[in-house]
Design a protein around this motif. Structure first.
Motif, PDB file in Angstrom:
ATOM      1  N   GLY A 134     -13.512  -1.627  -7.952  1.00 51.98           N
ATOM      2  CA  GLY A 134     -12.309  -1.344  -7.539  1.00 51.98           C
ATOM      3  C   GLY A 134     -10.982  -2.341  -7.866  1.00 51.98           C
ATOM      4  O   GLY A 134     -11.065  -3.224  -8.576  1.00 51.98           O
ATOM      5  N   SER A 135      -9.817  -1.843  -7.273  1.00 49.80           N
ATOM      6  CA  SER A 135      -8.658  -2.745  -7.384  1.00 49.80           C
ATOM      7  C   SER A 135      -7.767  -2.662  -6.247  1.00 49.80           C
ATOM      8  O   SER A 135      -7.708  -1.570  -5.636  1.00 49.80           O
ATOM      9  CB  SER A 135      -7.591  -2.079  -8.403  1.00 49.80           C
ATOM     10  N   THR A 136      -7.201  -3.675  -5.505  1.00 42.88           N
ATOM     11  CA  THR A 136      -6.440  -3.851  -4.482  1.00 42.88           C
ATOM     12  C   THR A 136      -5.091  -3.133  -4.672  1.00 42.88           C
ATOM     13  O   THR A 136      -4.344  -2.904  -3.816  1.00 42.88           O
ATOM     14  CB  THR A 136      -6.168  -5.202  -3.845  1.00 42.88           C
ATOM     15  N   GLY A 137      -5.009  -2.760  -5.936  1.00 47.06           N
ATOM     16  CA  GLY A 137      -3.632  -1.844  -6.390  1.00 47.06           C
ATOM     17  C   GLY A 137      -3.677  -0.637  -5.396  1.00 47.06           C
ATOM     18  O   GLY A 137      -2.574  -0.016  -5.115  1.00 47.06           O
ATOM     19  N   GLU A 138      -4.774   0.152  -4.919  1.00 44.97           N
ATOM     20  CA  GLU A 138      -4.792   1.182  -4.053  1.00 44.97           C
ATOM     21  C   GLU A 138      -4.224   1.230  -2.807  1.00 44.97           C
ATOM     22  O   GLU A 138      -3.926   1.846  -2.098  1.00 44.97           O
ATOM     23  CB  GLU A 138      -6.235   1.797  -4.131  1.00 44.97           C
ATOM     24  N   PHE A 139      -3.662  -0.360  -2.424  1.00 49.26           N
ATOM     25  CA  PHE A 139      -3.368  -0.733  -1.158  1.00 49.26           C
ATOM     26  C   PHE A 139      -1.622  -0.825  -1.340  1.00 49.26           C
ATOM     27  O   PHE A 139      -1.012  -1.130  -0.383  1.00 49.26           O
ATOM     28  CB  PHE A 139      -3.869  -1.665  -0.546  1.00 49.26           C
ATOM     29  N   ARG A 140      -1.262  -0.479  -2.468  1.00 51.42           N
ATOM     30  CA  ARG A 140       0.336  -0.421  -2.718  1.00 51.42           C
ATOM     31  C   ARG A 140       0.737   0.746  -3.068  1.00 51.42           C
ATOM     32  O   ARG A 140       0.194   1.624  -3.883  1.00 51.42           O
ATOM     33  CB  ARG A 140       0.643  -1.596  -3.768  1.00 51.42           C
ATOM     34  N   SER A 141       2.090   1.324  -2.357  1.00 53.75           N
ATOM     35  CA  SER A 141       2.538   2.474  -2.398  1.00 53.75           C
ATOM     36  C   SER A 141       3.227   2.097  -4.158  1.00 53.75           C
ATOM     37  O   SER A 141       3.270   1.397  -4.860  1.00 53.75           O
ATOM     38  CB  SER A 141       3.703   2.643  -1.610  1.00 53.75           C
ATOM     39  N   GLU A 142       3.583   3.734  -4.540  1.00 54.91           N
ATOM     40  CA  GLU A 142       4.279   3.689  -5.938  1.00 54.91           C
ATOM     41  C   GLU A 142       5.621   2.879  -5.713  1.00 54.91           C
ATOM     42  O   GLU A 142       5.996   2.303  -6.947  1.00 54.91           O
ATOM     43  CB  GLU A 142       4.564   5.080  -6.233  1.00 54.91           C
ATOM     44  N   ALA A 143       6.191   2.624  -4.666  1.00 54.97           N
ATOM     45  CA  ALA A 143       7.474   1.989  -4.378  1.00 54.97           C
ATOM     46  C   ALA A 143       7.366   0.519  -4.511  1.00 54.97           C
ATOM     47  O   ALA A 143       8.184  -0.365  -4.560  1.00 54.97           O
ATOM     48  CB  ALA A 143       8.244   2.421  -3.361  1.00 54.97           C
ATOM     49  N   GLY A 144       5.976   0.140  -4.301  1.00 56.18           N
ATOM     50  CA  GLY A 144       5.409  -1.428  -4.155  1.00 56.18           C
ATOM     51  C   GLY A 144       5.358  -1.996  -2.736  1.00 56.18           C
ATOM     52  O   GLY A 144       5.164  -3.105  -2.628  1.00 56.18           O
ATOM     53  N   GLY A 145       5.370  -0.953  -1.798  1.00 53.92           N
ATOM     54  CA  GLY A 145       5.105  -1.328  -0.382  1.00 53.92           C
ATOM     55  C   GLY A 145       3.848  -1.539  -0.178  1.00 53.92           C
ATOM     56  O   GLY A 145       2.756  -0.720  -0.831  1.00 53.92           O
ATOM     57  N   ASP A 146       3.542  -2.313   0.620  1.00 55.78           N
ATOM     58  CA  ASP A 146       1.731  -2.519   1.134  1.00 55.78           C
ATOM     59  C   ASP A 146       1.400  -1.488   2.056  1.00 55.78           C
ATOM     60  O   ASP A 146       2.187  -1.108   3.143  1.00 55.78           O
ATOM     61  CB  ASP A 146       1.687  -3.923   1.824  1.00 55.78           C
ATOM     62  N   TYR A 147       0.256  -0.817   1.978  1.00 54.68           N
ATOM     63  CA  TYR A 147      -0.411  -0.116   3.024  1.00 54.68           C
ATOM     64  C   TYR A 147      -0.944  -1.282   3.965  1.00 54.68           C
ATOM     65  O   TYR A 147      -2.452  -1.470   3.789  1.00 54.68           O
ATOM     66  CB  TYR A 147      -1.265   1.002   2.560  1.00 54.68           C
ATOM     67  N   GLN A 148      -0.583  -1.508   5.065  1.00 56.54           N
ATOM     68  CA  GLN A 148      -1.085  -2.631   5.859  1.00 56.54           C
ATOM     69  C   GLN A 148      -2.264  -2.267   6.598  1.00 56.54           C
ATOM     70  O   GLN A 148      -3.180  -3.067   6.848  1.00 56.54           O
ATOM     71  CB  GLN A 148      -0.001  -3.161   6.929  1.00 56.54           C
ATOM     72  N   ASP A 149      -2.442  -0.906   7.254  1.00 58.85           N
ATOM     73  CA  ASP A 149      -3.637  -0.722   7.781  1.00 58.85           C
ATOM     74  C   ASP A 149      -4.760  -0.446   6.886  1.00 58.85           C
ATOM     75  O   ASP A 149      -6.166  -0.872   7.137  1.00 58.85           O
ATOM     76  CB  ASP A 149      -3.775   0.831   8.221  1.00 58.85           C
ATOM     77  N   ARG A 150      -4.572  -0.254   5.462  1.00 60.72           N
ATOM     78  CA  ARG A 150      -5.599  -0.116   4.439  1.00 60.72           C
ATOM     79  C   ARG A 150      -6.032  -1.737   4.057  1.00 60.72           C
ATOM     80  O   ARG A 150      -7.533  -1.850   3.987  1.00 60.72           O
ATOM     81  CB  ARG A 150      -5.026   0.778   3.184  1.00 60.72           C
ATOM     82  N   ILE A 151      -5.184  -2.483   3.936  1.00 62.94           N
ATOM     83  CA  ILE A 151      -5.444  -3.651   3.876  1.00 62.94           C
ATOM     84  C   ILE A 151      -6.152  -4.289   4.568  1.00 62.94           C
ATOM     85  O   ILE A 151      -7.430  -5.052   4.541  1.00 62.94           O
ATOM     86  CB  ILE A 151      -4.220  -4.691   3.332  1.00 62.94           C
TER      87      ILE A 151
END
Length: 187
Positions: A134-151
């Motif tokens: 996988g890739s940690t890119g799935e934890f970032r929104s299209e606008a570039g924000g972090d999905y903190q709960d997912r991380i």
């Protein structure tokens, strides 16, 4: 890519330098199939460099493999590992277990005719195992924000694993970039 550039795994997965167990190919059968058991094949069989060599068993999925189940969360703020991630962990744990059972304490290297190469063996004392997925890119929104709960969910999951270590393709790529930029790339 990894067959043509084995240093990508060997110089980036561990603090120890890992080399391919075989000069011919990374993928190896570590436990043979028989009438009473299944066989196990690993995507990359490596060994640490140095006077005492230890085997490292690597399983490689794809950079597109999801790390976490898609939303909604399992519980508020808590995301489950994906079936592919949990399955990859189980697969690698089973491969290591069967390899240790079948091979034993150490694996003796042989020449082309099947004779032992004196002093050339690798140990299987609780061998390291690494899942590249996988890739940690799935934890970032299209606008570039972090999905903190997912991380947080992913980091808590992989940090709680004793074996295998879980490394993402983007983390592997960043380490490779650093190795190349520092001029440390093995020949």
């Amino acid at each position: 890519l990894f067959e043509a550039n084995p240093w990508l795994l060997g110089a980036t997965l561990s603090s120890q330098l890992c080399t391919s167990w075989s000069d011919e190919r990374l993928e190896q059968v570590v436990s043979g199939a028989s009438v009473d058991q299944v066989g196990k094949r690993t995507d990359a069989l490596l060994r640490t460099a140095g006077m005492v060599r230890s085997l490292v068993i690597v399983e490689i999925k794809t950079h597109r493999t999801l790390l976490l189940e898609k939303p909604p969360a399992y519980r508020s703020g808590c995301f489950s590992p994906s079936g592919d991630l949990a399955g990859g962990v189980a697969q690698l744990q089973g491969t290591v277990h069967r390899a240790v059972q079948q091979i034993g304490l150490r694996l003796q290297s042989k020449d082309g005719d099947g004779a032992d190469l004196p002093g050339d063996f690798s140990y299987l004392v609780r061998p390291r195992s690494i899942l590249v997925i996988g890739s940690t890119g799935e934890f970032r929104s299209e606008a570039g924000g972090d999905y903190q709960d997912r991380i947080r969910s992913m980091e808590l999951y992989r940090r709680s694993l004793v074996e295998p270590e879980v490394v993402t393709f983007d983390e592997l790529l960043e380490r490779a970039r650093w190795v190349v930029a520092s001029g440390s790339q093995p020949a």
